[in-house]
Design a protein around this motif. Structure first.
Motif: not given
Length: 606
Positions: A100-104, A107-111
């Motif tokens: 998710f982080e690599q895809q920008g 906010t999806h990565s954090k939870p």
């Protein structure tokens, strides 16, 4: 005895592994076998593990990112409710968050990571790894306080878990973030605490050496951020000695020092950077020191060595310095920082064409940035370099536009101040007194942070230059003596030579030839050592006038010839730079850098 159904999916898993490890690997058949497993409705554990395997294989060997994400999401969802299934559960969370982080989409990565951290408190390795990962994402988003508080939690957790090495890693990582965030008052106590822990380390000597390198890198950066070039020398020397120890042929590889074998629980299985990456980083901080101290030839030599080392590292790792996930991004940042310093050193030494070549290499590299955040962080620095280049080419309108762009785009206070000090010189040269007065209020020495020794010294120099232009000579001398005092205290040789030659010009203007000679002679010696061709040009012009006033015709002619030589070399270089297609970069003030022919990596203008 396994049922027929169990036998089917177990056979399929075995066959998938066979295809994956074949030479060459048969990835298509491997994926087909893994997908076929789901037809036999395997147990939840097998299903979750198979989804994770498929996600990893699709990520590594295909471009089907969406399908990879779907499998990782299913693995994470299924494994959360299974007790004692840590490796699958937390690897799925970690890989999914990274994707998710690599895809920008951080906010999806954090939870995902927060939930995984909550579930992993019984597993020291995974708990620490996930805290590091979430802190990294917050740091990338410039949410430094949140990242710092997460690392503080990591420090306490590692201490409770008797993971002494990982505790120091968390502590040093926190210091690094505070340095980035310019929280200098908070840095010192934590840096001292980390230094004490490293010094009194009683564990593995190999781990101690890794921690020493991390600690000394932060110490060196702390001094260099402040422009304390002299104070940093003992730390830099110790850092260079430590990296030589780590790079020795007899040194064990990273896995032996900090891999799973380093501790039974895996709690010590972390390394900040690989030793090859550390080697390049030490070259970079050495280049930074040489550039600030005014040793341009030395900076250039170390830059070339570091760039060659990055190329070697990329070649060894199949075009990726440090692995697909993270290593390539680090190699990109190191390369960019080296090119930025190379361009700056070339400008000081009077090589505008060479500097433009390095700036063009950096602009080309910017178009291949790992992500938008990284590109945004380096774009203002490139505009600042173009501003300095435009100033050296007497393109004052372009220089002003570049500095304004850098100021508008930058979120780094130090770069913002550096750009404004140079913009002040543009206004001075253009006799724009009102604009200059407004600007100087923002960059007066007392308005700058206490830690910024180098910038404060530069601010006094600009005030001295302003007073000189306005013929307020006594005031100019007062400011320049302040610059000299600060520059001499920390071996800031460029500022020293610039201040000396300007003082020489002031004394010449008030007919004090003796004092003028006392200033210009050491200025010329220092400028020759750096080398700084512009100060040499300026000093030779003053020397010519001083010898003429003294009636020393022979030395006057020598100084005149020296002045002509410097002037002709600069004019030739100026013309060469102006004819290069890369010169068009001075007009770039928005968006991505304009398309230019890809610059060769190692060749330079003749």
């Amino acid at each position: 005895m396994a049922s027929t159904q169990d036998a089917w999916y177990i056979s399929l898993l075995g066959l998938a592994e066979h295809f994956r490890t074949s030479n060459p690997p048969d990835i298509k058949s491997c994926i087909q076998c893994l997908q076929a497993v789901f037809n036999f409705k395997p147990p939840q554990r097998v299903e979750a593990r198979t989804h994770l395997q498929l996600g990893n294989i699709l990520l590594t060997h295909t471009k089907n990112i969406d399908l990879a994400r779907t499998h990782l999401e299913q693995s994470w969802c299924l494994s959360q409710t299974i007790n004692g299934f840590d490796d699958v559960k937390f690897e799925a969370a970690s890989v999914l968050a990274e994707l998710f982080e690599q895809q920008g989409q951080p906010t999806h990565s954090k939870p995902i990571l927060r939930k995984a951290i909550e579930l992993s408190q019984h597993s020291v390795y995974w708990h620490c790894r996930l805290i590091f990962q979430l802190a990294q994402i917050h740091a990338t988003e410039r949410e430094y306080e949140v990242a710092s508080s997460l690392l503080a939690v990591g420090v306490d957790y590692a201490q409770i878990s008797n993971a002494a090495y990982t505790r120091v890693l968390f502590l040093l990582s926190r210091v690094m973030l505070l340095l980035i965030d310019k929280k200098i008052q908070e840095v010192l106590p934590l840096l001292n605490q980390a230094g004490h822990l490293v010094e009194t380390w009683a564990g593995s000597p190999h781990q101690k050496e890794y921690l020493k390198v991390f600690y000394f890198v932060l110490q060196v950066c702390h001094y260099l951020m402040a422009g304390q070039v002299k104070s940093v020398k003992p730390c830099l020397k110790q850092l260079q000695q430590s990296i030589q120890t780590i790079m020795a042929p007899t040194w064990p590889d990273d896995d032996a020092v900090c891999g799973p074998a380093a501790s039974a629980s895996g709690a010590e299985s972390f390394v900040w950077l690989s030793r090859q990456q550390l080697y390049v980083l030490v070259y970079l901080v050495t280049v930074m020191h040489s550039a600030q101290a005014g040793y341009m030839d030395k900076a250039h030599k170390y830059t070339e060595k570091a760039l060659a080392q990055i190329d070697k590292l990329a070649g060894e790792e199949g075009g990726d310095a440090g692995g697909v996930r993270g290593g390539a991004a680090l190699a990109w940042r190191l390369r960019m920082a080296l090119l930025e310093h190379a361009a700056l050193c070339r400008l000081v030494a009077g090589g505008k064409a060479h500097a433009l070549h390095e700036i063009a290499r950096a602009a080309h590299l910017l178009n291949t940035a790992p992500n938008a955040h990284t590109a945004a962080a380096h774009t203002p620095q490139l505009h600042c370099l173009l501003g300095l280049y435009a100033m050296s080419m007497n393109c004052m309108e372009a220089a002003e536009a570049q500095f304004h762009t850098a100021i508008h785009m930058s979120q780094e206070r130090d770069l913002w101040m550096f750009a404004k000090l140079n913009l002040a010189i543009v206004y001075l040269r253009g006799r724009r007194d009102n604009d200059l007065a407004l600007l100087m209020e923002q960059v007066r020495p007392e308005a700058l942070p206490a830690y910024a020794h180098g910038l404060r010294a530069a601010s006094y120099y600009v005030l001295g230059l302003q007073a000189f232009f306005q013929a307020r000579y006594n005031e100019a001398k007062r400011y320049l003596r302040e610059t000299l005092k600060m520059a001499n205290a920390e071996d800031l040789n460029r500022l020293t030579s610039c201040s000396l030659v300007l003082l020489g010009h002031i004394f010449l203007s008030i007919n004090n030839s003796r004092e003028s000679m006392n200033m210009v002679t050491p200025a010329m010696q220092l400028a020759s050592k750096i080398p700084d061709v512009h100060v040499q040009l300026w000093a030779s012009a003053i020397l010519k006038d001083l010898y003429r006033l003294a009636g020393d015709t022979e030395r006057e002619n020598e100084a005149y010839q020296m002045h002509c030589n410097f002037s002709q070399a600069l004019l030739k270089d100026h013309f060469q730079a102006s004819q290069m297609p890369e010169h068009a970069l001075v007009q770039w003030t928005s968006g991505s850098p304009p398309a230019l022919p890809a610059p060769p990596g190692s060749t330079h203008p003749s």
